[in-house]
Motif scaffolding. Sequence first.
Motif, mmCIF file in Angstrom:
data_model
loop_
_atom_site.group_PDB
_atom_site.id
_atom_site.type_symbol
_atom_site.label_atom_id
_atom_site.label_comp_id
_atom_site.label_asym_id
_atom_site.label_seq_id
_atom_site.Cartn_x
_atom_site.Cartn_y
_atom_site.Cartn_z
ATOM 1 N N MET A 1 0.829 -1.203 0.000
ATOM 2 C CA MET A 1 0.000 0.000 0.000
ATOM 3 C C MET A 1 0.866 1.257 0.000
ATOM 4 S SD MET A 1 -3.325 -0.615 0.239
ATOM 5 C CE MET A 1 -4.183 -2.172 0.112
ATOM 6 N N ALA A 2 2.155 1.093 -0.142
ATOM 7 C CA ALA A 2 3.029 2.259 -0.022
ATOM 8 C C ALA A 2 2.789 3.242 -1.156
ATOM 9 C CB ALA A 2 4.492 1.826 -0.017
ATOM 10 N N ASP A 3 2.389 2.676 -2.311
ATOM 11 C CA ASP A 3 2.257 3.558 -3.453
ATOM 12 C C ASP A 3 0.873 4.207 -3.560
ATOM 13 O OD1 ASP A 3 2.050 0.742 -5.748
ATOM 14 O OD2 ASP A 3 1.154 1.178 -3.805
ATOM 15 N N GLN A 4 0.067 4.066 -2.507
ATOM 16 C CA GLN A 4 -1.251 4.686 -2.559
ATOM 17 C C GLN A 4 -1.169 6.073 -1.925
ATOM 18 O OE1 GLN A 4 -4.326 2.449 -0.721
ATOM 19 N NE2 GLN A 4 -5.888 3.949 -1.195
ATOM 20 N N SER A 5 -1.408 7.091 -2.715
ATOM 21 C CA SER A 5 -1.307 8.445 -2.162
ATOM 22 C C SER A 5 -2.512 8.716 -1.272
ATOM 23 C CB SER A 5 -1.236 9.470 -3.284
ATOM 24 O OG SER A 5 -2.471 9.465 -3.981
ATOM 25 N N THR A 6 -2.337 9.559 -0.274
ATOM 26 C CA THR A 6 -3.348 9.717 0.760
ATOM 27 C C THR A 6 -4.551 10.522 0.299
ATOM 28 O OG1 THR A 6 -1.922 11.461 1.554
ATOM 29 C CG2 THR A 6 -1.951 9.416 2.823
ATOM 30 N N ASN A 7 -4.404 11.369 -0.721
ATOM 31 C CA ASN A 7 -5.528 12.232 -1.068
ATOM 32 C C ASN A 7 -6.236 11.808 -2.351
ATOM 33 O OD1 ASN A 7 -3.456 12.824 -2.703
ATOM 34 N ND2 ASN A 7 -3.139 14.930 -1.953
ATOM 35 N N SER A 8 -6.009 10.569 -2.780
ATOM 36 C CA SER A 8 -6.727 10.100 -3.959
ATOM 37 C C SER A 8 -7.238 8.676 -3.703
ATOM 38 C CB SER A 8 -5.777 10.101 -5.155
ATOM 39 O OG SER A 8 -6.281 9.220 -6.138
ATOM 40 N N ALA A 10 -8.007 6.670 -6.229
ATOM 41 C CA ALA A 10 -7.567 5.838 -7.341
ATOM 42 C C ALA A 10 -6.325 5.057 -6.941
ATOM 43 C CB ALA A 10 -7.270 6.715 -8.556
ATOM 44 N N PHE A 11 -6.283 3.815 -7.349
ATOM 45 C CA PHE A 11 -5.152 2.974 -6.954
ATOM 46 C C PHE A 11 -4.899 1.957 -8.047
ATOM 47 C CE2 PHE A 11 -4.212 -1.259 -5.057
ATOM 48 C CZ PHE A 11 -2.881 -1.019 -4.812
ATOM 49 N N VAL A 12 -3.674 1.857 -8.480
ATOM 50 C CA VAL A 12 -3.294 0.807 -9.413
ATOM 51 C C VAL A 12 -2.099 0.079 -8.824
ATOM 52 C CG1 VAL A 12 -2.434 0.287 -11.711
ATOM 53 C CG2 VAL A 12 -4.086 2.125 -11.385
ATOM 54 N N ARG A 13 -2.221 -1.237 -8.713
ATOM 55 C CA ARG A 13 -1.089 -1.972 -8.167
ATOM 56 C C ARG A 13 0.028 -2.034 -9.188
ATOM 57 N NH1 ARG A 13 -0.146 -4.561 -3.955
ATOM 58 N NH2 ARG A 13 -2.293 -4.692 -3.227
ATOM 59 N N THR A 14 1.228 -1.640 -8.763
ATOM 60 C CA THR A 14 2.340 -1.636 -9.698
ATOM 61 C C THR A 14 3.265 -2.813 -9.471
ATOM 62 O OG1 THR A 14 3.409 -0.126 -8.191
ATOM 63 C CG2 THR A 14 2.390 0.835 -10.142
ATOM 64 N N GLU A 15 3.278 -3.316 -8.267
ATOM 65 C CA GLU A 15 4.116 -4.504 -8.064
ATOM 66 C C GLU A 15 3.345 -5.542 -7.254
ATOM 67 O OE1 GLU A 15 7.431 -3.472 -5.296
ATOM 68 O OE2 GLU A 15 6.628 -1.469 -5.612
ATOM 69 N N GLU A 16 3.596 -6.808 -7.576
ATOM 70 C CA GLU A 16 2.950 -7.911 -6.873
ATOM 71 C C GLU A 16 3.458 -7.989 -5.438
ATOM 72 O OE1 GLU A 16 0.838 -10.819 -8.022
ATOM 73 O OE2 GLU A 16 0.230 -9.024 -9.120
ATOM 74 N N VAL A 17 2.579 -8.289 -4.492
ATOM 75 C CA VAL A 17 3.042 -8.570 -3.137
ATOM 76 C C VAL A 17 3.514 -10.017 -3.113
ATOM 77 C CG1 VAL A 17 2.395 -8.706 -0.725
ATOM 78 C CG2 VAL A 17 1.341 -6.993 -2.200
ATOM 79 N N PRO A 18 4.774 -10.256 -2.810
ATOM 80 C CA PRO A 18 5.237 -11.650 -2.839
ATOM 81 C C PRO A 18 4.627 -12.459 -1.695
ATOM 82 C CG PRO A 18 6.932 -10.212 -1.953
ATOM 83 C CD PRO A 18 5.799 -9.325 -2.362
ATOM 84 N N ALA A 19 4.374 -13.752 -1.959
ATOM 85 C CA ALA A 19 3.852 -14.618 -0.904
ATOM 86 C C ALA A 19 4.934 -14.826 0.134
ATOM 87 C CB ALA A 19 3.446 -15.961 -1.502
ATOM 88 N N SER A 20 4.566 -14.736 1.409
ATOM 89 C CA SER A 20 5.561 -14.924 2.462
ATOM 90 C C SER A 20 5.034 -15.914 3.484
ATOM 91 C CB SER A 20 5.857 -13.579 3.139
ATOM 92 O OG SER A 20 4.646 -13.016 3.587
#
Lengths: 432, 254
Positions: A1-8, A10-20
């Motif tokens: 969620m780091a790439d989600q800006s706080t005032n919008s 809209a969200f597009v995932r740019t990188e996959e979250v790796p399975a851990s």
Amino acid sequence: MADQSTNSVAFVRTEEVPASPPPANAAGPVKWMRENLFSTPVNTVLTIVAAYVIFKIITGAFPWFANGIWNSQSLAECREILQGTTGGCFSVLSERWNQLLFGFKYPPELYWRPTLAFVIFLLAAAPVLFFKLPRKLLIVTALFPFIAYWLIWGGSILTPLLALAGVAGGYVVYSRFVTNNFAMGFFGGIIAAFLIWTIGGSILPDGTITDGPMQSVPSRDLGGFMLNLMLGVTCVSLSLPIGIALALGRQSSMPFIKYVCVIFIEFIRGVPLITLLFVASVMLAYFFPPEATVDLFLRVVIMITLFSSAYIAEVIRGGLAALPKGQYEAADSLGLDYAQAMRLIILPQALKISIPGIVNVAVGLFKDTTLVSVISMFDLVGMIRGPILASTEWNGVYWELWLAASVLFFIVCYGISQYSQWLERQLATGHR
Amino acid sequence: MAEAQMKVSDEVAITIQNMNKWYGTFHVLRDIDLTVNRGERIVICGPSGSGKSTLIRCINALEEHQAGSIEVDGTLLSSDLKNIDKIRSEVGMCFQHFNLFPHLTILENCTLAPIWVRKIPKKEAEETAMHFLEKVKIPDQANKYPGQLSGGQQQRVAIARSLCMKPRIMLFDEPTSALDPEMIKEVLDTMIELAEEGMTMLCVTHEMGFARQVANRVIFMDAGQIVEQNEPEEFFNNPKSERTQLFLSQILGH
Ligand SMILES: Nc1ncnc2c1ncn2[C@@H]1O[C@H](COP(=O)(O)OP(=O)(O)OP(=O)(O)O)[C@@H](O)[C@H]1O
Ligand SMILES: [Mg+2]
């Protein structure tokens, strides 16, 4: 969620979250104890009280076991050796073990016969209980009733052979006719078996043998834990098929069959087992022709079987009712006939659902076999209450004897319960 | 769509004459007359409770009818068990909730009826089963249990299971209505393929796209009666009866 800006939004995932891997629980005994034993003040108090009770029981019982006497000849001798200290008088077990296991009338030189029967029983039960074993072992299972009868009761081998011939003849007739019509095969088989038995029985000489290794042992000489096991095994294995038949009959669309089954089940369930046993011991003889003296063991087996089959029928009915209607419809729409649909589709699933209930009945039935002590059969409980406690040597050794009886029953019942849980795990095929 | 390939022959597969059915005193099916030729693909639609399921369940005797006659492949449906068994072994059926046998593997689901009803040797039955599982595109799941498959896969197994009996007629009762949109397509594709091979099909479905593409006749039922039947083009573009118009406007209208 780091790439989600706080005032919008809209969200597009740019990188996959790796399975851990899941977070490793901070383990360790201290943490476990804090979480499970001392999490709240109430919990802490309960833990301390419980620990105290357990401590008391162990310290109280330990000397009783540790100082136990295993080699005296009577209770009086035990007391002499103990000199007032606590200690169990287990010598009653080492001196009377044979009576506890085999009853007090079974000839001691023949103990090997029921023991051998028990070993063969384990072999015969194995392929039924563990279906991964080779199917050829089922031959032992099929022959076991006849072998066991011959070993336990002794006498001429012709008697069990005749019984076997009757069953085999019935089976041949059954398989000949069953392709045309199930009812014809079924009743034809039964009639054929009875014909062979009556004709054979009238030709055969009396099979009693008075001495030697295969000498006859009458039913009234059977006793001890052996009697409980025999009743338990026979009645459970007979009442399962009868229970299935009753459960299916109760669902039948033919009113006659349906009501016969309903009345039977309701009647048997409404009567205490102990009254049925009294009926077996006194009255059942009236229903048989006067010249046929039907063995008490057989009469008791009939009664316990009727009793438990009614219960098993109800358990299985629950399993049948739990199956979705779609299973019957799918079987029908594929063209399976009634017998095939039941055997291949309905019963495997219904029985699987019913396993806990069936095991419940089986365990209850096995323990209820001790009720036969009331109609003066000397099973384990009958032996303890009667011959052993009444003897001058062992009058008053209650704890040790009842503890031994409990342990014997517990081992068997716990084994059955563990087996059934294993079986359920084996049969699990994921949810519907 | 290769419309030309999907020929309808003159040979009659199912004849239903003046058939009536009651549930207790409730008159579910009223004066049903229907003739299905071999190779026909018929879609049955109608509002809920109109008797669509009951109608196709009567065809393979899952429900009993009380008046009139049903004849399948020249065998008259009566209470005679021999006839019922004969008809059931020629008519395959797929259900809304798949009704696979959960205690058997996919392969065993498919081979059970051929082995026990058709008395086909196990080996041969397994080969046939694998053939049809390949056809519905899930041969790799053969040794799993139904509970381990998705809904769409389960429905395709159910179709394969019916096909293993080599039926001449297939009945479908809302085969896609318990499925997610993504899975609906895979099941419909399988059914379209079947239709192209000339299977006689009766389908209860609300998939109007499927009806337009595959059906050669659409039947509209309401209150236990056949209200209208026509070729799909005419049926959808130019419905005659008011009830059909209302129904179509409701299901296509949004
Ligand atoms: N076993 C039954 N007993 C009594 N009434 C029934 C039974 N099965 C169905 N019905 C009734 O018969 C009518 C027709 O049912 P049917 O299942 O054929 O409708 P349907 O057209 O398939 O509806 P849906 O689109 O909801 O599946 C309904 O009114 C239903 O309530
Ligand atoms: Mg329906």
